[in-house]
Design an enzyme around this catalytic site. Structure first.
Site, PDB file in Angstrom:
ATOM      1  CG  ASN A   1     -10.410   1.364  18.774  1.00  0.00           C
ATOM      2  OD1 ASN A   1     -10.141   0.479  19.575  1.00  0.00           O
ATOM      3  ND2 ASN A   1      -9.839   1.467  17.592  1.00  0.00           N
TER       4      ASN A   1
ATOM      5  NE  ARG B   1      -6.035   1.640  -0.440  1.00  0.00           N
ATOM      6  CZ  ARG B   1      -6.078   2.751   0.257  1.00  0.00           C
ATOM      7  NH1 ARG B   1      -5.052   3.133   0.984  1.00  0.00           N
ATOM      8  NH2 ARG B   1      -7.166   3.494   0.251  1.00  0.00           N
TER       9      ARG B   1
ATOM     10  N   GLY C   1     -10.681   2.617  12.618  1.00  0.00           N
ATOM     11  CA  GLY C   1     -10.146   3.008  13.931  1.00  0.00           C
ATOM     12  C   GLY C   1     -11.193   3.606  14.852  1.00  0.00           C
TER      13      GLY C   1
ATOM     14  CD  GLU D   1      -8.748  -0.746   4.299  1.00  0.00           C
ATOM     15  OE1 GLU D   1      -8.884  -0.060   3.293  1.00  0.00           O
ATOM     16  OE2 GLU D   1      -8.428  -0.277   5.407  1.00  0.00           O
TER      17      GLU D   1
ATOM     18  NE  ARG E   1      -9.693  12.700   3.448  1.00  0.00           N
ATOM     19  CZ  ARG E   1      -9.666  11.417   3.119  1.00  0.00           C
ATOM     20  NH1 ARG E   1     -10.514  10.938   2.235  1.00  0.00           N
ATOM     21  NH2 ARG E   1      -8.792  10.604   3.668  1.00  0.00           N
TER      22      ARG E   1
ATOM     23  CG  HIS F   1     -12.727   3.763   2.728  1.00  0.00           C
ATOM     24  ND1 HIS F   1     -13.427   4.823   3.249  1.00  0.00           N
ATOM     25  CD2 HIS F   1     -11.424   3.991   3.013  1.00  0.00           C
ATOM     26  CE1 HIS F   1     -12.581   5.662   3.819  1.00  0.00           C
ATOM     27  NE2 HIS F   1     -11.351   5.183   3.685  1.00  0.00           N
TER      28      HIS F   1
ATOM     29  CG  ASN G   1      -1.834   1.124   1.344  1.00  0.00           C
ATOM     30  OD1 ASN G   1      -1.817   2.029   0.497  1.00  0.00           O
ATOM     31  ND2 ASN G   1      -2.666   1.130   2.360  1.00  0.00           N
TER      32      ASN G   1
HETATM   33  P1  AMP Z   1      -7.619   4.214  10.982  1.00  0.00           P
HETATM   34  O1  AMP Z   1      -7.385   5.150   9.840  1.00  0.00           O
HETATM   35  O2  AMP Z   1      -8.655   3.179  10.706  1.00  0.00           O
HETATM   36  O3  AMP Z   1      -6.367   3.639  11.585  1.00  0.00           O
HETATM   37  O4  AMP Z   1      -8.257   5.122  12.159  1.00  0.00           O
HETATM   38  C1  AMP Z   1      -7.503   6.148  12.768  1.00  0.00           C
HETATM   39  C2  AMP Z   1      -8.388   6.954  13.686  1.00  0.00           C
HETATM   40  O5  AMP Z   1      -9.064   6.083  14.602  1.00  0.00           O
HETATM   41  C3  AMP Z   1      -7.612   7.904  14.597  1.00  0.00           C
HETATM   42  O6  AMP Z   1      -7.366   9.128  13.978  1.00  0.00           O
HETATM   43  C4  AMP Z   1      -8.539   8.061  15.775  1.00  0.00           C
HETATM   44  O7  AMP Z   1      -9.413   9.150  15.539  1.00  0.00           O
HETATM   45  C5  AMP Z   1      -9.369   6.798  15.811  1.00  0.00           C
HETATM   46  N1  AMP Z   1      -9.064   5.951  16.960  1.00  0.00           N
HETATM   47  C6  AMP Z   1      -8.070   5.045  17.105  1.00  0.00           C
HETATM   48  N2  AMP Z   1      -8.114   4.478  18.327  1.00  0.00           N
HETATM   49  C7  AMP Z   1      -9.151   5.030  18.991  1.00  0.00           C
HETATM   50  C8  AMP Z   1      -9.729   4.888  20.294  1.00  0.00           C
HETATM   51  N3  AMP Z   1      -9.237   4.020  21.167  1.00  0.00           N
HETATM   52  N4  AMP Z   1     -10.818   5.630  20.602  1.00  0.00           N
HETATM   53  C9  AMP Z   1     -11.331   6.499  19.699  1.00  0.00           C
HETATM   54  N5  AMP Z   1     -10.839   6.685  18.458  1.00  0.00           N
HETATM   55  C10 AMP Z   1      -9.762   5.971  18.112  1.00  0.00           C
END
Ligand code: AMP
Length: 393
Positions: free
Chosen positions: A330, A86, A326, A380, A236, A175, A8
């Site tokens: 979470n 990717r 993320g 992914e 964004r 996505h 990626n």
């Molecule tokens: P990703 O691009 O899927 O890795 O998601 C990244 C985003 O997930 C980060 O910028 C956070 O805003 C959010 N994130 C990651 N861990 C947590 C958590 N424990 N609680 C809330 N948001 C989280």
């Protein structure tokens, strides 16, 4: 063991994962970063932990050389059977994963105007990898391909027809690998055949998008010609009045490039809060009374709830609303706030189950009698490995 190397490529970094497609855990993964800075480096994670080391020089090709050495030194090189790449934008040309040939490279190049930030980096990665691994089959897996099943009434904008016909102006969606993976997993978890399933999938990470998936096929999605449309994201804006460009240009004297920069990099959670694009930090700040952080989370969740309702329209029936990425995996607070605004559709949260479900866990978060909302961790890389394997088989 036959392993697939998944790549990626970003403009200044390159993520990789080495996978055995029948096993969801990675054998080896890593990140080559700071590719155009003074000290580019490679961080590799394996069973022993994380190791960081310098790369032999700048650029994607040398990063690929570093990855090759990391595989060789661990005795894994001989086991790599193919490489899955990717690729962000495949336009209308690519409806599925495709084996990379010089003609395919040219077609990915032809999609550069649709993804000027992403496709050139993806192409650098492809060239570097084909040089480093010349004997292996290389497969392109497109973020847009899964959404090529959308009907015209979902993908066409109400713009002059010539803009679509001659310039490809339409909704493409992104996505795709994540939405495809989590809806497959959800059907599996619920024990329903994918071809009879109906899901709304919310991928909430740094970028956020929501897709209606009917019978395993995307029928509508929130991202558009570019990954800027739709939900509120980290930096964004998501949906804004298209008149905003002219307003900013005429009243603030911003150039087109500056407007694009504001909407992509200075908006979303970061712009609204004036604090951060990270939901963790915003949750902490909001709890301490930071009004910008509180507002950013409210706008994020309200927009998402509206989109969940909208994405039910093409489905007719809903087997589950899926949270992933993320934030989706979470943030129990975001999930609570979103479902709290979807009472009109009958959603009722099960608070303890919601609080317990954190990264890596799949499961329902709604009360009995409510339509189902599920958390499904995305993968992914694994989806790209599956697509690569399926094509080559
Ligand atoms: P990703 O691009 O899927 O890795 O998601 C990244 C985003 O997930 C980060 O910028 C956070 O805003 C959010 N994130 C990651 N861990 C947590 C958590 N424990 N609680 C809330 N948001 C989280």
């Amino acid at each position: 063991m036959s392993l697939i190397l998944v790549l990626n490529c970003g403009s200044s970094s390159l993520k990789f994962a080495l996978l055995e497609p029948s096993n969801p855990s990675t054998v080896l993964s890593g990140l080559a970063e700071k590719l155009f800075e003074d000290e580019p480096r490679l961080i590799v994670t394996d069973g022993e932990g994380k190791q960081a080391g310098p790369l032999p020089g700048q650029g994607h090709a040398l990063a690929m050389r570093g990855i090759l050495e990391a595989l060789r030194s661990r005795g894994l090189l001989e086991q790599v059977s193919s490489v899955g790449h990717r690729v962000v934008h495949g336009g209308e040309r690519f409806r599925q994963a495709t084996r990379i040939t010089p003609e395919v490279v040219a077609q990915i190049e032809a999609c550069v105007p649709l993804a000027p930030l992403h496709n050139p980096a993806n192409l650098e990665g492809i060239r570097g990898a084909m040089e480093a691994f010349p004997g292996l089959p290389h497969v392109a897996v497109f973020d847009t391909a899964f959404h090529q099943t959308m009907p015209p009434h979902a993908y066409r904008y109400a713009l002059p027809e010539v803009l679509y016909r001659e310039h490809g102006v339409r909704r493409y969606g992104f996505h795709g690998t994540s939405h495809q993976y989590v809806t497959r997993r959800a059907a599996e978890l619920l024990g329903i055949p994918l071809e009879h399933s109906a899901f709304v999938s919310a991928h909430l990470g740094n970028g956020c998008s929501i897709t209606a998936v009917k019978g395993g096929r995307s029928v509508d999605t929130s991202m558009g010609l570019t990954p800027l449309e739709g939900l509120v994201m980290g930096t964004r804006s998501g949906d804004v009045d298209p008149g905003i460009h002219a307003f900013l240009a005429e009243n603030l004297g911003l150039s087109l490039r500056e407007v694009t920069e504001v909407l992509n990099k200075g908006s979303g959670l970061l712009g609204l809060s004036g604090l951060s694009n990270d939901v963790r930090e915003l949750e902490r700040a909001a709890a301490e009374g930071h009004t910008g952080a509180g507002l950013a989370l409210e706008v994020f969740c309200y927009r998402l709830a509206k989109y969940v309702a909208a994405m039910c329209v093409p489905l007719g029936r809903l087997d589950a609303l899926i949270f992933t990425g993320g934030i989706g995996e979470n943030s129990s607070l975001v999930r609570e706030k979103v479902l709290g605004q979807l009472g009109i559709l009958g959603f009722r949260l099960e608070p303890e189950q919601n609080a317990r479900t954190v990264r890596g866990q799949a499961g329902p978060i709604t009360a009995e009698g409510s339509p189902l909302a599920l958390v499904v961790p995305t993968n992914e890389e694994l989806m790209i490995a599956w697509e690569t394997q399926a094509l080559l088989a």
